[in-house]
Write a protein that holds these residues in place. Sequence first.
Motif, PDB file in Angstrom:
ATOM      1  N   MET A   1     -61.273  12.690 -17.751  1.00 36.36           N
ATOM      2  CA  MET A   1     -61.069  13.590 -16.630  1.00 36.36           C
ATOM      3  C   MET A   1     -62.406  13.770 -15.914  1.00 36.36           C
ATOM      4  SD  MET A   1     -59.341  17.388 -16.630  1.00 36.36           S
ATOM      5  CE  MET A   1     -60.733  18.361 -17.168  1.00 36.36           C
ATOM      6  N   ARG A   2     -62.347  13.810 -14.588  1.00 37.79           N
ATOM      7  CA  ARG A   2     -63.536  14.022 -13.777  1.00 37.79           C
ATOM      8  C   ARG A   2     -63.319  15.257 -12.907  1.00 37.79           C
ATOM      9  NH1 ARG A   2     -67.282  10.206 -13.809  1.00 37.79           N
ATOM     10  NH2 ARG A   2     -68.027  10.471 -11.691  1.00 37.79           N
ATOM     11  N   LEU A   3     -64.371  16.063 -12.794  1.00 40.67           N
ATOM     12  CA  LEU A   3     -64.362  17.226 -11.916  1.00 40.67           C
ATOM     13  C   LEU A   3     -65.348  16.963 -10.787  1.00 40.67           C
ATOM     14  CD1 LEU A   3     -64.485  20.109 -14.544  1.00 40.67           C
ATOM     15  CD2 LEU A   3     -62.517  19.338 -13.237  1.00 40.67           C
ATOM     16  N   THR A   4     -65.008  17.380  -9.586  1.00 40.82           N
ATOM     17  CA  THR A   4     -65.925  17.234  -8.461  1.00 40.82           C
ATOM     18  C   THR A   4     -66.607  18.564  -8.230  1.00 40.82           C
ATOM     19  OG1 THR A   4     -64.562  15.516  -7.473  1.00 40.82           O
ATOM     20  CG2 THR A   4     -66.137  16.607  -6.030  1.00 40.82           C
ATOM     21  N   CYS A   5     -67.849  18.658  -8.683  1.00 42.35           N
ATOM     22  CA  CYS A   5     -68.645  19.863  -8.485  1.00 42.35           C
ATOM     23  C   CYS A   5     -68.984  19.961  -6.989  1.00 42.35           C
ATOM     24  CB  CYS A   5     -69.926  19.779  -9.315  1.00 42.35           C
ATOM     25  SG  CYS A   5     -71.057  21.158  -9.029  1.00 42.35           S
ATOM     26  N   PRO A   6     -68.783  21.128  -6.362  1.00 40.81           N
ATOM     27  CA  PRO A   6     -69.106  21.274  -4.951  1.00 40.81           C
ATOM     28  C   PRO A   6     -70.592  21.050  -4.650  1.00 40.81           C
ATOM     29  CG  PRO A   6     -67.708  23.070  -5.662  1.00 40.81           C
ATOM     30  CD  PRO A   6     -68.115  22.311  -6.897  1.00 40.81           C
ATOM     31  N   ILE A   7     -71.437  21.164  -5.661  1.00 42.44           N
ATOM     32  CA  ILE A   7     -72.875  20.984  -5.475  1.00 42.44           C
ATOM     33  C   ILE A   7     -73.323  19.580  -5.860  1.00 42.44           C
ATOM     34  CG2 ILE A   7     -75.171  21.777  -6.231  1.00 42.44           C
ATOM     35  CD1 ILE A   7     -73.836  24.561  -6.633  1.00 42.44           C
ATOM     36  N   CYS A   8     -72.862  19.075  -7.000  1.00 45.26           N
ATOM     37  CA  CYS A   8     -73.347  17.812  -7.559  1.00 45.26           C
ATOM     38  C   CYS A   8     -72.450  16.603  -7.291  1.00 45.26           C
ATOM     39  CB  CYS A   8     -73.524  17.945  -9.074  1.00 45.26           C
ATOM     40  SG  CYS A   8     -74.624  19.279  -9.550  1.00 45.26           S
ATOM     41  N   GLY A   9     -71.213  16.828  -6.871  1.00 42.40           N
ATOM     42  CA  GLY A   9     -70.284  15.724  -6.647  1.00 42.40           C
ATOM     43  C   GLY A   9     -69.485  15.405  -7.899  1.00 42.40           C
ATOM     44  N   PRO A  10     -68.794  14.244  -7.913  1.00 40.38           N
ATOM     45  CA  PRO A  10     -67.934  13.880  -9.048  1.00 40.38           C
ATOM     46  C   PRO A  10     -68.737  13.698 -10.338  1.00 40.38           C
ATOM     47  CG  PRO A  10     -67.483  12.491  -7.131  1.00 40.38           C
ATOM     48  CD  PRO A  10     -68.726  13.261  -6.836  1.00 40.38           C
ATOM     49  N   ARG A  11     -68.237  14.310 -11.406  1.00 43.98           N
ATOM     50  CA  ARG A  11     -68.904  14.243 -12.707  1.00 43.98           C
ATOM     51  C   ARG A  11     -67.860  14.152 -13.816  1.00 43.98           C
ATOM     52  NH1 ARG A  11     -72.702  13.605  -9.754  1.00 43.98           N
ATOM     53  NH2 ARG A  11     -74.665  14.707  -9.808  1.00 43.98           N
ATOM     54  N   ASP A  12     -68.243  13.555 -14.941  1.00 41.79           N
ATOM     55  CA  ASP A  12     -67.386  13.506 -16.120  1.00 41.79           C
ATOM     56  C   ASP A  12     -67.227  14.913 -16.672  1.00 41.79           C
ATOM     57  OD1 ASP A  12     -66.256  11.429 -18.242  1.00 41.79           O
ATOM     58  OD2 ASP A  12     -67.169  13.118 -19.322  1.00 41.79           O
ATOM     59  N   ARG A  13     -66.056  15.212 -17.209  1.00 43.29           N
ATOM     60  CA  ARG A  13     -65.802  16.575 -17.701  1.00 43.29           C
ATOM     61  C   ARG A  13     -66.723  16.965 -18.855  1.00 43.29           C
ATOM     62  NH1 ARG A  13     -65.145  17.886 -22.408  1.00 43.29           N
ATOM     63  NH2 ARG A  13     -64.200  16.384 -23.763  1.00 43.29           N
ATOM     64  N   ARG A  14     -67.371  16.003 -19.501  1.00 43.43           N
ATOM     65  CA  ARG A  14     -68.285  16.340 -20.605  1.00 43.43           C
ATOM     66  C   ARG A  14     -69.526  17.090 -20.127  1.00 43.43           C
ATOM     67  NH1 ARG A  14     -68.122  10.456 -23.192  1.00 43.43           N
ATOM     68  NH2 ARG A  14     -68.058  10.073 -20.970  1.00 43.43           N
ATOM     69  N   GLU A  15     -69.785  17.105 -18.821  1.00 42.40           N
ATOM     70  CA  GLU A  15     -70.898  17.891 -18.278  1.00 42.40           C
ATOM     71  C   GLU A  15     -70.542  19.370 -18.164  1.00 42.40           C
ATOM     72  OE1 GLU A  15     -72.747  16.665 -14.676  1.00 42.40           O
ATOM     73  OE2 GLU A  15     -72.997  14.591 -15.338  1.00 42.40           O
ATOM     74  N   PHE A  16     -69.264  19.697 -18.316  1.00 41.43           N
ATOM     75  CA  PHE A  16     -68.776  21.050 -18.074  1.00 41.43           C
ATOM     76  C   PHE A  16     -68.325  21.708 -19.373  1.00 41.43           C
ATOM     77  CE2 PHE A  16     -68.161  18.490 -14.342  1.00 41.43           C
ATOM     78  CZ  PHE A  16     -68.551  19.304 -13.293  1.00 41.43           C
ATOM     79  N   TYR A  17     -68.381  23.024 -19.384  1.00 39.36           N
ATOM     80  CA  TYR A  17     -67.925  23.814 -20.523  1.00 39.36           C
ATOM     81  C   TYR A  17     -66.733  24.652 -20.067  1.00 39.36           C
ATOM     82  CZ  TYR A  17     -68.023  26.935 -24.523  1.00 39.36           C
ATOM     83  OH  TYR A  17     -67.676  27.640 -25.636  1.00 39.36           O
ATOM     84  N   TYR A  18     -65.593  24.447 -20.708  1.00 42.15           N
ATOM     85  CA  TYR A  18     -64.376  25.174 -20.374  1.00 42.15           C
ATOM     86  C   TYR A  18     -64.483  26.612 -20.861  1.00 42.15           C
ATOM     87  CZ  TYR A  18     -59.479  26.578 -20.731  1.00 42.15           C
ATOM     88  OH  TYR A  18     -58.297  27.255 -20.632  1.00 42.15           O
ATOM     89  N   GLN A  19     -64.202  27.568 -19.982  1.00 40.46           N
ATOM     90  CA  GLN A  19     -64.306  28.981 -20.334  1.00 40.46           C
ATOM     91  C   GLN A  19     -62.959  29.681 -20.423  1.00 40.46           C
ATOM     92  OE1 GLN A  19     -67.543  29.365 -21.696  1.00 40.46           O
ATOM     93  NE2 GLN A  19     -67.103  31.396 -20.984  1.00 40.46           N
ATOM     94  N   GLY A  20     -61.870  29.009 -20.058  1.00 39.90           N
ATOM     95  CA  GLY A  20     -60.552  29.626 -20.179  1.00 39.90           C
ATOM     96  C   GLY A  20     -59.913  29.938 -18.843  1.00 39.90           C
ATOM     97  N   ASP A  21     -58.864  30.721 -18.918  1.00 44.06           N
ATOM     98  CA  ASP A  21     -58.085  31.113 -17.754  1.00 44.06           C
ATOM     99  C   ASP A  21     -58.964  31.895 -16.786  1.00 44.06           C
ATOM    100  OD1 ASP A  21     -56.233  32.121 -15.953  1.00 44.06           O
ATOM    101  OD2 ASP A  21     -54.917  32.949 -17.479  1.00 44.06           O
ATOM    102  N   ALA A  22     -58.972  31.500 -15.522  1.00 42.03           N
ATOM    103  CA  ALA A  22     -59.786  32.197 -14.522  1.00 42.03           C
ATOM    104  C   ALA A  22     -59.339  33.643 -14.343  1.00 42.03           C
ATOM    105  CB  ALA A  22     -59.746  31.455 -13.189  1.00 42.03           C
ATOM    106  N   MET A  23     -58.109  33.942 -14.702  1.00 40.43           N
ATOM    107  CA  MET A  23     -57.624  35.311 -14.578  1.00 40.43           C
ATOM    108  C   MET A  23     -58.205  36.216 -15.672  1.00 40.43           C
ATOM    109  SD  MET A  23     -56.209  34.592 -11.907  1.00 40.43           S
ATOM    110  CE  MET A  23     -55.576  36.142 -11.390  1.00 40.43           C
ATOM    111  N   MET A  24     -58.834  35.614 -16.686  1.00 43.71           N
ATOM    112  CA  MET A  24     -59.441  36.406 -17.767  1.00 43.71           C
ATOM    113  C   MET A  24     -60.634  37.214 -17.264  1.00 43.71           C
ATOM    114  SD  MET A  24     -57.588  36.170 -20.401  1.00 43.71           S
ATOM    115  CE  MET A  24     -58.656  36.971 -21.567  1.00 43.71           C
ATOM    116  N   LEU A  25     -61.020  37.019 -16.018  1.00 46.05           N
ATOM    117  CA  LEU A  25     -62.102  37.809 -15.459  1.00 46.05           C
ATOM    118  C   LEU A  25     -61.692  39.267 -15.281  1.00 46.05           C
ATOM    119  CD1 LEU A  25     -63.346  35.290 -12.759  1.00 46.05           C
ATOM    120  CD2 LEU A  25     -64.351  35.748 -14.995  1.00 46.05           C
ATOM    121  N   ASP A  26     -60.386  39.532 -15.323  1.00 44.68           N
ATOM    122  CA  ASP A  26     -59.867  40.893 -15.196  1.00 44.68           C
ATOM    123  C   ASP A  26     -59.961  41.607 -16.539  1.00 44.68           C
ATOM    124  OD1 ASP A  26     -59.236  40.354 -12.543  1.00 44.68           O
ATOM    125  OD2 ASP A  26     -57.254  39.607 -13.084  1.00 44.68           O
ATOM    126  N   ARG A  27     -61.165  42.092 -16.856  1.00 41.82           N
ATOM    127  CA  ARG A  27     -61.412  42.738 -18.148  1.00 41.82           C
ATOM    128  C   ARG A  27     -60.842  44.146 -18.181  1.00 41.82           C
ATOM    129  NH1 ARG A  27     -67.130  41.297 -20.390  1.00 41.82           N
ATOM    130  NH2 ARG A  27     -66.750  43.307 -21.309  1.00 41.82           N
TER     131      ARG A  27
END
Length: 88
Positions: A1-27
């Motif tokens: 899987m590849r993610l396109t970082c808005p700053i760095c461009g297309p990158r392999d997902r191994r450069e990224f750390y998954y943090q979970g559901d974006a809705m989890m920001l609602d603490r």
Amino acid sequence: MRLTCPICGPRDRREFYYQGDAMMLDRPDADAAPQVWADWLHLRDNPAGRTRELWYHEAGCSAWLAVERDTVTHEIFAVELVESADAD
């Protein structure tokens, strides 16, 4: 899987750390009952299909990204900087 970082461009997902559901920001509030905090920390949905997730570009620009993707096919629909996503 590849993610396109808005700053760095297309990158392999191994450069990224998954943090979970974006809705989890609602603490919960700081004074919420212990059971509310326990549920927020430990009871997570595991949906199949389209989700909105939070990813950290750990091996790149250190940006926080909101990624909309399909958890079954891994198709990426959108990637935004968290600051941009919050402005919507």
